[in-house]
Design a protein around this motif. Structure first.
Motif, PDB file in Angstrom:
ATOM      1  N   GLU A   1       0.697  -1.230  -0.061  1.00 10.93           N
ATOM      2  CA  GLU A   1       0.110  -0.104  -0.019  1.00 10.93           C
ATOM      3  C   GLU A   1       0.770   1.197  -0.044  1.00 10.93           C
ATOM      4  OE1 GLU A   1      -3.896  -0.203   2.179  1.00 10.93           O
ATOM      5  OE2 GLU A   1      -2.895  -1.554   3.297  1.00 10.93           O
ATOM      6  N   GLY A   2       2.079   1.026   0.172  1.00  6.33           N
ATOM      7  CA  GLY A   2       3.017   2.361   0.334  1.00  6.33           C
ATOM      8  C   GLY A   2       4.056   2.171   1.472  1.00  6.33           C
ATOM      9  N   LEU A   3       4.362   3.154   1.962  1.00 10.16           N
ATOM     10  CA  LEU A   3       5.423   3.280   2.988  1.00 10.16           C
ATOM     11  C   LEU A   3       4.716   2.622   4.160  1.00 10.16           C
ATOM     12  CD1 LEU A   3       8.110   4.757   3.259  1.00 10.16           C
ATOM     13  CD2 LEU A   3       7.059   6.333   4.528  1.00 10.16           C
ATOM     14  N   ALA A   4       5.651   1.658   4.689  1.00  6.83           N
ATOM     15  CA  ALA A   4       4.889   0.761   5.752  1.00  6.83           C
ATOM     16  C   ALA A   4       4.795   1.696   7.141  1.00  6.83           C
ATOM     17  CB  ALA A   4       5.708  -0.308   6.150  1.00  6.83           C
ATOM     18  N   VAL A   5       3.868   1.982   7.745  1.00  7.90           N
ATOM     19  CA  VAL A   5       3.698   2.871   8.820  1.00  7.90           C
ATOM     20  C   VAL A   5       4.322   2.340  10.168  1.00  7.90           C
ATOM     21  CG1 VAL A   5       1.633   4.262   7.894  1.00  7.90           C
ATOM     22  CG2 VAL A   5       1.353   2.169   9.172  1.00  7.90           C
ATOM     23  N   GLY A   6       4.511   1.143  10.286  1.00  2.00           N
ATOM     24  CA  GLY A   6       4.960   0.547  11.436  1.00  2.00           C
ATOM     25  C   GLY A   6       6.462   0.898  11.466  1.00  2.00           C
ATOM     26  N   PRO A   7       7.389   0.492  10.606  1.00  4.67           N
ATOM     27  CA  PRO A   7       8.841   0.967  10.739  1.00  4.67           C
ATOM     28  C   PRO A   7       8.925   2.672  10.903  1.00  4.67           C
ATOM     29  CG  PRO A   7       8.261  -0.682   9.128  1.00  4.67           C
ATOM     30  CD  PRO A   7       7.032  -0.437   9.616  1.00  4.67           C
TER      31      PRO A   7
ATOM     32  N   TYR B   1       0.143   4.775  -3.540  1.00  3.84           N
ATOM     33  CA  TYR B   1      -0.326   4.725  -2.192  1.00  3.84           C
ATOM     34  C   TYR B   1      -1.740   4.502  -2.076  1.00  3.84           C
ATOM     35  CZ  TYR B   1       4.194   5.910  -0.468  1.00  3.84           C
ATOM     36  OH  TYR B   1       5.553   5.954   0.287  1.00  3.84           O
ATOM     37  N   SER B   2      -2.126   3.602  -1.294  1.00  5.59           N
ATOM     38  CA  SER B   2      -3.671   3.665  -1.031  1.00  5.59           C
ATOM     39  C   SER B   2      -4.147   4.851  -0.270  1.00  5.59           C
ATOM     40  CB  SER B   2      -3.903   2.122  -0.311  1.00  5.59           C
ATOM     41  OG  SER B   2      -3.296   2.369   0.882  1.00  5.59           O
ATOM     42  N   ALA B   3      -5.565   4.890  -0.694  1.00  3.16           N
ATOM     43  CA  ALA B   3      -6.243   5.933   0.146  1.00  3.16           C
ATOM     44  C   ALA B   3      -5.921   5.881   1.658  1.00  3.16           C
ATOM     45  CB  ALA B   3      -7.722   5.912  -0.029  1.00  3.16           C
ATOM     46  N   ARG B   4      -6.019   4.565   2.233  1.00  2.11           N
ATOM     47  CA  ARG B   4      -5.718   4.299   3.611  1.00  2.11           C
ATOM     48  C   ARG B   4      -4.286   4.691   4.188  1.00  2.11           C
ATOM     49  NH1 ARG B   4      -5.943  -1.475   6.464  1.00  2.11           N
ATOM     50  NH2 ARG B   4      -3.920  -1.812   5.070  1.00  2.11           N
ATOM     51  N   ARG B   5      -3.262   4.288   3.168  1.00  6.39           N
ATOM     52  CA  ARG B   5      -1.931   4.753   3.620  1.00  6.39           C
ATOM     53  C   ARG B   5      -1.850   6.076   3.572  1.00  6.39           C
ATOM     54  NH1 ARG B   5       1.699   1.075   4.066  1.00  6.39           N
ATOM     55  NH2 ARG B   5       0.025   0.139   5.083  1.00  6.39           N
ATOM     56  N   ARG B   6      -2.309   6.874   2.500  1.00 10.25           N
ATOM     57  CA  ARG B   6      -2.001   8.249   2.536  1.00 10.25           C
ATOM     58  C   ARG B   6      -2.652   9.004   3.794  1.00 10.25           C
ATOM     59  NH1 ARG B   6      -2.175  10.051  -3.088  1.00 10.25           N
ATOM     60  NH2 ARG B   6      -3.936  11.700  -2.775  1.00 10.25           N
ATOM     61  N   VAL B   7      -3.920   8.604   4.517  1.00 10.53           N
ATOM     62  CA  VAL B   7      -4.452   8.895   5.523  1.00 10.53           C
ATOM     63  C   VAL B   7      -3.373   8.523   6.785  1.00 10.53           C
ATOM     64  CG1 VAL B   7      -6.309   8.868   7.001  1.00 10.53           C
ATOM     65  CG2 VAL B   7      -6.889   9.051   4.786  1.00 10.53           C
ATOM     66  N   GLU B   8      -2.863   7.344   6.713  1.00  9.33           N
ATOM     67  CA  GLU B   8      -2.271   7.202   7.944  1.00  9.33           C
ATOM     68  C   GLU B   8      -1.029   7.801   7.867  1.00  9.33           C
ATOM     69  OE1 GLU B   8      -3.310   2.490   8.267  1.00  9.33           O
ATOM     70  OE2 GLU B   8      -1.644   2.926   6.995  1.00  9.33           O
TER      71      GLU B   8
ATOM     72  N   TRP C   1       0.588  10.531  11.072  1.00  9.92           N
ATOM     73  CA  TRP C   1       1.702  10.417  11.639  1.00  9.92           C
ATOM     74  C   TRP C   1       2.533  11.800  11.559  1.00  9.92           C
ATOM     75  CZ3 TRP C   1       6.121  11.826   8.727  1.00  9.92           C
ATOM     76  CH2 TRP C   1       7.291  11.934   9.126  1.00  9.92           C
ATOM     77  N   ALA C   2       2.301  12.384  10.371  1.00 14.40           N
ATOM     78  CA  ALA C   2       2.798  13.768  10.269  1.00 14.40           C
ATOM     79  C   ALA C   2       2.125  14.691  11.457  1.00 14.40           C
ATOM     80  CB  ALA C   2       2.945  14.479   8.811  1.00 14.40           C
ATOM     81  N   ARG C   3       0.902  14.690  11.525  1.00 13.95           N
ATOM     82  CA  ARG C   3       0.490  15.548  12.512  1.00 13.95           C
ATOM     83  C   ARG C   3       0.777  15.148  13.990  1.00 13.95           C
ATOM     84  NH1 ARG C   3      -5.194  14.357   8.956  1.00 13.95           N
ATOM     85  NH2 ARG C   3      -4.725  15.836   7.511  1.00 13.95           N
ATOM     86  N   SER C   4       0.850  13.998  14.120  1.00 12.19           N
ATOM     87  CA  SER C   4       1.153  13.646  15.367  1.00 12.19           C
ATOM     88  C   SER C   4       2.540  13.843  15.897  1.00 12.19           C
ATOM     89  CB  SER C   4       0.930  12.016  15.748  1.00 12.19           C
ATOM     90  OG  SER C   4      -0.376  11.484  15.502  1.00 12.19           O
ATOM     91  N   VAL C   5       3.512  13.793  15.193  1.00 11.45           N
ATOM     92  CA  VAL C   5       4.808  14.114  15.440  1.00 11.45           C
ATOM     93  C   VAL C   5       5.455  15.422  15.041  1.00 11.45           C
ATOM     94  CG1 VAL C   5       5.549  11.483  15.169  1.00 11.45           C
ATOM     95  CG2 VAL C   5       6.021  13.202  13.411  1.00 11.45           C
ATOM     96  N   ASP C   6       4.343  16.389  14.569  1.00 12.86           N
ATOM     97  CA  ASP C   6       4.884  17.675  14.220  1.00 12.86           C
ATOM     98  C   ASP C   6       6.054  17.509  13.025  1.00 12.86           C
ATOM     99  OD1 ASP C   6       4.617  20.326  13.900  1.00 12.86           O
ATOM    100  OD2 ASP C   6       6.318  20.622  15.372  1.00 12.86           O
ATOM    101  N   GLY C   7       5.423  16.701  12.055  1.00 14.68           N
ATOM    102  CA  GLY C   7       6.697  16.298  11.108  1.00 14.68           C
ATOM    103  C   GLY C   7       6.356  16.899   9.705  1.00 14.68           C
ATOM    104  N   LEU C   8       7.001  16.573   8.535  1.00 10.36           N
ATOM    105  CA  LEU C   8       6.866  16.926   7.379  1.00 10.36           C
ATOM    106  C   LEU C   8       7.083  15.881   6.181  1.00 10.36           C
ATOM    107  CD1 LEU C   8       6.848  19.545   5.623  1.00 10.36           C
ATOM    108  CD2 LEU C   8       9.306  19.356   5.206  1.00 10.36           C
ATOM    109  N   ILE C   9       6.185  15.832   5.398  1.00 16.06           N
ATOM    110  CA  ILE C   9       6.319  14.862   4.167  1.00 16.06           C
ATOM    111  C   ILE C   9       6.559  15.796   3.173  1.00 16.06           C
ATOM    112  CG2 ILE C   9       4.819  13.206   2.899  1.00 16.06           C
ATOM    113  CD1 ILE C   9       2.918  13.060   5.195  1.00 16.06           C
TER     114      ILE C   9
END
Length: 502
Positions: free
Chosen positions: A257-263, A286-293, A297-305
């Motif tokens: 689905e795209g970048l594995a969110v666990g790692p 990337y799947s729709a689910r993976r895009r949302v995930e 992640w970015a919002r939770s860690v104050d991160g940037l994609i």
């Protein structure tokens, strides 16, 4: 011509033809030697240009080594006579080159070639990337569009239109973000074609995606980040760009689905580079689910994609999936270029920056190069607003769809059981050949012997993976359909020969 005169350029007497006591100086050439012949064309230059031409010819003779260090020059009066010019021109040339360090003058001893200048190679080196497949019959390596499709007529028309009306003020140092008309044109184009939230005030025109990555990397480093996540496998060019900005790469695996969110969560990074519309090189979207995930992640860690939309315009089975940036422009920095759609040699790209980073990115751009060339920007703006860019994209889509279909059909015919993966998009495909064609290293060697260059999926991995059959990344956009079919036939013949020999 003779060079035994006894008058130096400053009027002092000296023994022009003898070596100095230290033995390092050489006699001036006797007669019209090759070194003095180099000056004859300069002597024939128009009167107003003759002095400058003489200085340039003498300077070049020293640089090239035709006048070696330690060579004593003829007296100014005699050289003037032999060249048929005024003594004043020769005197001025001697004095100018003495001031620059090419010559040296000693009172009562004449003028000599100095030792400061070093000769340079006559050939101008070309450091542009070169294919290591020189002599190959067919090269399937990915990444290149068909440069013969470049819209020369439309580009030339845009150039005429732009130069006819571009105000003089536009030729000064540009806004480091880019010309307003180009940023507005690109904003409208990207909103319409890619679904981005494109505020021209947040857009920076760059020298391709490479400069966009460098700008972002340096800003993130300045904000305290020291590592950045990258897709593995992924684009081989991104790592060096971010490393040049001081960031370490954290390879992150992919799943279906795209970048594995666990790692990604476990990595601890706060910035990640992705290509969600058409991941390179695997070809997945990337799947729709993976895009949302990913956004969660970015919002939770104050991160940037960092979204690299390198070939998002080319989808052949349906409308392209919109850019991830459209879902959250404050968490996604969006970048793209015309390298795949027009030509990489134009070095034209764009970067849409989240609000908090705009000023820092613009200042980095300003200090880096004072802004992108204004005329090139105006030309692209004209091509976009006139509709020429859209017409060119439609032309490329038709050509690339045909070439992809040709490649898939040829693989089906010559490699029964081959599996093509990834979406019908972009400029390359991923194909897995049946196990009987392995191991991969042997298959690639046989292909090269047959004059066909291929690249494996494993070659794009940052973390080495165990070999698991023959998985190839085959580029097709730059190849004519006939070359594609020929290349696959050669691969099949090489594979049969290797099986027979084995």
């Amino acid at each position: 011509m003779t060079s035994s005169g006894t008058t130096s350029h400053n009027g002092e007497d000296g023994e022009g033809g003898k070596d100095r006591k230290d033995g390092r100086e050489r006699e001036a050439p006797r007669g019209t030697g090759p070194a003095w012949e180099l000056l004859l064309p300069a002597a024939g230059a128009p009167a107003r240009q003759r002095g400058r031409a003489l200085q340039s010819a003498l300077r070049d003779a020293v640089r090239s080594g035709r006048l070696a260090p330690g060579t004593r020059l003829p007296a100014s009066r005699e050289l003037a006579v032999d060249l048929g010019v005024s003594r004043g021109l020769v005197t001025e040339a001697y004095e100018q080159l003495t001031a620059e360090g090419y010559l040296r003058s000693e009172r009562g001893s004449g003028t000599w070639v100095g030792a400061a200048a070093r000769s340079v190679p006559d050939a101008v080196r070309d450091l542009a990337p070169r294919s290591s497949g020189r002599g190959a019959l067919v090269d399937f390596r990915p990444g290149s569009p068909d440069l013969s499709l470049f819209p020369r007529a439309a580009w030339a028309a845009a150039q005429r239109a732009v130069l006819a009306r571009l105000p003089h003020s536009a030729l000064g140092y540009p806004d480091p973000r880019g010309l307003p008309q180009l940023r507005s044109a690109l904003a409208a184009l990207l909103t319409r074609r890619r679904g981005v939230v494109a505020d021209p005030e947040r857009m920076v025109v760059c020298s391709g995606v490479a400069q966009a990555m460098t700008l972002l990397g340096s800003v993130l480093y300045g904000r305290g980040l020291r590592s950045l996540g990258v897709e593995d496998p992924g684009s081989p060019g991104h790592g060096p760009l971010f490393r040049a900005a001081g960031l370490e790469m954290e390879p992150l695996p992919l799943d279906g689905e795209g970048l594995a969110v666990g790692p990604l969560w476990r990595s601890g990074v706060r910035a990640v580079s992705t290509s969600p519309a058409h991941q390179f090189p695997t070809g997945i979207a990337y799947s729709a689910r993976r895009r949302v995930e990913l956004l969660e992640w970015a919002r939770s860690v104050d991160g940037l994609i960092v979204e690299d939309d390198y070939d998002g315009d080319f989808r052949y089975d349906r409308a392209p999936v919109g850019a991830l940036q459209g879902l959250d422009p404050e968490r996604v920095a969006y970048t793209g270029s015309v390298s795949k759609s027009l030509a990489p040699g134009l070095r034209l790209g764009w970067l849409l920056v989240p609000g908090p980073l705009v000023e820092e990115v613009v200042e980095r751009k300003r200090t880096l190069d004072m802004g992108h060339p204004a005329i090139d920007q105006a030309l692209l703006a004209e091509l976009v607003t006139s509709g020429g860019y859209d017409r060119h994209l439609r032309c490329c889509q038709r050509a690339y769809r045909e070439r992809r279909d040709t490649l898939v059909a040829a693989l089906t015919e010559h490699f029964p059981g081959a599996q093509v993966s990834g979406i019908a998009a972009g400029l390359h495909i991923i194909v897995r050949l049946p196990d009987r064609y392995g191991p991969e290293k042997r298959f690639k060697a046989a292909a090269r012997r047959a004059g066909v260059i291929v690249r494996s999926l494993a070659s794009h991995a940052l973390v080495p993976v165990p070999e698991s059959g023959v998985r190839l990344v085959l580029g097709y956009a730059h190849l004519a359909p006939s070359d594609i079919m020929r290349g696959i036939r050669l691969l099949a013949a090489a594979a049969r020969a290797e099986a027979t020999a084995g």
